[in-house]
Design an enzyme around this catalytic site. Structure first.
Site, PDB file in Angstrom:
ATOM      1  N   GLU A  86       0.703  -1.361   0.028  1.00 34.00           N
ATOM      2  CA  GLU A  86       0.034  -0.108   0.303  1.00 34.00           C
ATOM      3  C   GLU A  86       0.670   1.327   0.188  1.00 34.00           C
ATOM      4  O   GLU A  86       0.601   2.274  -0.576  1.00 34.00           O
ATOM      5  CB  GLU A  86      -0.856  -0.182   1.303  1.00 34.00           C
ATOM      6  CG  GLU A  86      -1.900  -1.178   1.281  1.00 34.00           C
ATOM      7  CD  GLU A  86      -2.936  -1.602   0.250  1.00 34.00           C
ATOM      8  OE1 GLU A  86      -2.789  -0.726  -0.742  1.00 34.00           O
ATOM      9  OE2 GLU A  86      -3.550  -2.334   0.553  1.00 34.00           O
ATOM     10  N   TYR A 125       1.720   7.276  -6.987  1.00 36.87           N
ATOM     11  CA  TYR A 125       0.846   8.237  -7.589  1.00 36.87           C
ATOM     12  C   TYR A 125       1.688   9.814  -7.640  1.00 36.87           C
ATOM     13  O   TYR A 125       1.544  10.295  -8.336  1.00 36.87           O
ATOM     14  CB  TYR A 125      -0.227   8.382  -6.589  1.00 36.87           C
ATOM     15  CG  TYR A 125      -1.380   7.297  -6.929  1.00 36.87           C
ATOM     16  CD1 TYR A 125      -1.993   7.256  -8.045  1.00 36.87           C
ATOM     17  CD2 TYR A 125      -1.738   6.440  -5.962  1.00 36.87           C
ATOM     18  CE1 TYR A 125      -2.921   6.127  -8.193  1.00 36.87           C
ATOM     19  CE2 TYR A 125      -2.537   5.424  -6.117  1.00 36.87           C
ATOM     20  CZ  TYR A 125      -3.044   5.196  -7.213  1.00 36.87           C
ATOM     21  OH  TYR A 125      -3.764   4.348  -7.474  1.00 36.87           O
ATOM     22  N   GLU A 177     -10.532  -2.073  -0.469  1.00 36.51           N
ATOM     23  CA  GLU A 177      -9.766  -2.943  -1.270  1.00 36.51           C
ATOM     24  C   GLU A 177     -10.388  -3.074  -2.599  1.00 36.51           C
ATOM     25  O   GLU A 177     -10.028  -3.168  -3.841  1.00 36.51           O
ATOM     26  CB  GLU A 177      -9.171  -4.165  -0.891  1.00 36.51           C
ATOM     27  CG  GLU A 177      -8.561  -4.148   0.272  1.00 36.51           C
ATOM     28  CD  GLU A 177      -6.995  -3.585  -0.002  1.00 36.51           C
ATOM     29  OE1 GLU A 177      -6.666  -3.466  -1.060  1.00 36.51           O
ATOM     30  OE2 GLU A 177      -6.179  -3.820   1.131  1.00 36.51           O
ATOM     31  N   GLU A 209      -4.755  -5.062  -5.457  1.00 38.41           N
ATOM     32  CA  GLU A 209      -5.948  -4.890  -4.631  1.00 38.41           C
ATOM     33  C   GLU A 209      -6.788  -6.240  -5.054  1.00 38.41           C
ATOM     34  O   GLU A 209      -7.306  -6.372  -3.794  1.00 38.41           O
ATOM     35  CB  GLU A 209      -6.584  -3.560  -5.181  1.00 38.41           C
ATOM     36  CG  GLU A 209      -5.588  -2.386  -5.023  1.00 38.41           C
ATOM     37  CD  GLU A 209      -5.076  -1.810  -3.807  1.00 38.41           C
ATOM     38  OE1 GLU A 209      -5.174  -2.878  -2.895  1.00 38.41           O
ATOM     39  OE2 GLU A 209      -4.535  -0.928  -3.935  1.00 38.41           O
TER      40      GLU A 209
HETATM   41 FE   LIG Z   1      -3.483  -0.352  -2.515  1.00 40.46          FE
HETATM   42 FE   LIG Z   2      -4.694  -3.126  -1.112  1.00 40.20          FE
END
Ligand SMILES: [Fe+2]
Ligand SMILES: [Fe+2]
Ligand SMILES: Cc1cc2nc3c(=O)[nH]c(=O)nc-3n(C[C@H](O)[C@H](O)[C@H](O)COP(=O)(O)O)c2cc1C
Lengths: 137, 349
Positions: free
Chosen positions: B128, B135, B189, B223
């Site tokens: 994560e 990004y 998720e 994810e």
């Molecule tokens: Fe993620």
């Molecule tokens: Fe995730």
């Protein structure tokens, strides 16, 4: 008259789909040591995909064990693959691998436990494929 | 496989003293005098732990692997409002990844049943952080600092984004029900990301920002495993509950999904109305909400007609895996023979 065989791991998506389908079906055991129950003379296989990132290992080892027996493999007429589109290029890859390996058609693919649309398509598709409705006991 | 000596309880993961138990120390099993045990990956209590660990570790990637700078020209073809939307959407996604990295995955560790589950959660937590970090790589490649700062300010002030973040964070708070925490986590998720993921898939279907889309697809794949695994552990835990407890949790799950769906709808309208994409994004939300419920072992909520996603978006999600529909005679031919990368080791024929 053909039957239905499926594999579903302990997450149970494929099993939930087959249960809603309502046809008699044989489940390939999760345990590699368990005895494989007798299968119909001819059948369609529903198989989920568990590939690594490169596409290796897409077909679960339990299904490979099942297909490694020539007498069972001889009855395989088609495969339906499951998976999750979010896996990208390896989506439902197990179906493509089994179709190529066993020289049988890939009939359909769907995601996880399937939608109502998938259910109807597979039900009608199997009835048409075998030219008779599936058995329910 | 059962461990050779005694019940699972004797193998509680090392970090396994729950916040909620610390405040109720009468529970026998949580006495901190339990022997600290090293994790043994050759003694599994749940085969899924290793299966998922293996998949997550081979999936490992870093944003540097994706040639994002190849998108600079394509970025320049977007209108200013399209650029702003894209930056905002990615900032919203960054917030969710930040939450799951810093709070969500760590909050589930004390609820782990096996030491291997704990290890898998550390991998999830770290990835994560990679997602959140990537990004910023997109931003530094394509956008100006000013635009990005503006978007981060926007993310702190946007009521819908803040509302969904808060709804999830509530369930992660110490003392919260561990299974409700898993429900919220699967929704994060497998559902909440998708109002955002829609946009790069949309651009990709129009041959725009295709390298960015490649990076997003790596996130989407991660994810998928996260939602699957947390949902799987939820299903295992549900099996041990009474009928009444199961019904209560199921009610809770559908209730929370309704609440989140309301927020997502507002968020979607605000972001996508100007491009006229809101209805299409909502269909994508229905589709993903149904998949999130399936990860938890529940049936779908939205009818199939309301969840029929634009085929161009589906194709952007899983490129080169043409849809086979031998049954209805549509779709590409069923003919086999397509070379696929597989190893032959276990096959006897
Ligand atoms: Fe993620
Ligand atoms: Fe995730
Ligand atoms: C470790 C792992 C790897 C997976 N890999 C793929 C994949 O490469 N392609 C795909 O379409 N689905 C993949 N899936 C998703 C499963 O095929 C999907 O969840 C399926 O519904 C599982 O069926 P079951 O619950 O009946 O076992 C993967 C799931 C796991 C846990």
């Amino acid at each position: 008259m053909g039957g239905l065989v499926f594999y579903s791991s302990s997450s149970g998506n494929t099993a939930r789909f087959v249960e809603r389908l309502g046809c008699d079906a044989v489940r390939i055991p999760i345990s590699m040591k368990a005895e494989i129950p007798p299968v119909p003379d001819t059948f369609v296989l529903i198989c989920p995909t568990f590939a690594d990132g490169e596409g290796r290992g897409a077909v679960p080892k339990q299904v490979i064990r099942f297909l490694n027996a020539p007498e069972r493999r001889a009855g395989l007429r088609g495969v339906i693959a499951t998976g999750n589109r979010n896996f990208g290029t390896t989506y439902a890859l197990a179906g493509r691998v089994i179709a190529a390996k066993c020289n049988i058609p890939l009939l359909y693919s769907f995601e996880l436990a399937g939608t109502e649309t998938d259910l109807a398509r597979v039900k009608n598709g199997l009835d048409a494929f075998w030219e008779t409705p599936c058995l329910t006991t | 496989m059962m461990p050779p000596h005694g019940p699972l309880r004797a193998h509680r993961p090392l970090g396994n003293v729950r916040q909620d138990e610390r405040t109720h120390p009468m529970k026998e099993e949580i006495k901190p005098c339990a022997v600290p045990r090293a994790i043994n990956w050759n003694r599994l209590h749940d085969e899924k732990d290793l299966e998922v660990w293996n998949r997550l570790t081979v999936n490992f990637w870093l944003p540097e692997k994706v040639p994002l700078s190849n998108d600079i020209q394509s970025w320049a073809t977007l209108k200013p409002e399209e650029q702003q939307l894209t930056i905002r959407v990615f900032t919203g996604l960054t917030l969710l990844d930040t939450i799951q990295n810093a709070v969500g995955a760590p909050a589930m560790m004390p609820d782990a049943i096996t030491p291997h589950e704990e290890a898998v959660l550390t991998n999830i937590a770290f990835m994560e952080a990679v997602h959140a970090r990537s990004y910023s790589s997109i931003f530094s490649t394509l956008c100006s600092t000013k635009e990005v700062d503006e978007a981060f300010r926007w993310s702190e002030e946007n009521p819908h984004l803040q509302a969904k973040a808060r709804a999830i964070l509530q369930t992660y708070a110490p003392g919260a029900n561990p299974l409700k925490r898993k429900i919220a986590s699967v929704f994060l998720e497998s559902f909440l990301f998708y109002s955002g993921f829609y946009l790069p898939m949309y651009w990709s279907s129009r041959a725009k920002l295709t390298n960015t889309a490649d990076l997003i697809r790596l996130i989407i794949r991660d994810e998928a495993v996260h939602g699957y695994y947390i949902g799987y552990k939820f299903q295992r835990a549900m099996e041990r509950l009474s009928e009444a407890e199961r019904a209560e949790l199921k009610d809770y799950a559908f209730g929370l999904l309704f609440e989140l769906y309301e927020i997502e709808s507002r968020y979607t309208e605000e972001l996508y109305d100007p491009l006229g994409l809101t209805e299409e994004v909502k269909v994508f939300l229905h589709y993903n909400a149904n998949k999130a419920l399936q990860n938890l072992g529940f049936e779908s909520l939205f009818p199939a007609e309301a969840a029929e996603v634009n085929p161009a978006i589906l194709a952007a999600l899983s490129p080169d895996s043409e849809n086979h529909d031998f049954f209805s005679g549509s779709g590409s031919s069923y003919v086999i023979g397509r070379a696929v990368a597989t190893e032959d080791e276990d096959w006897d024929f």
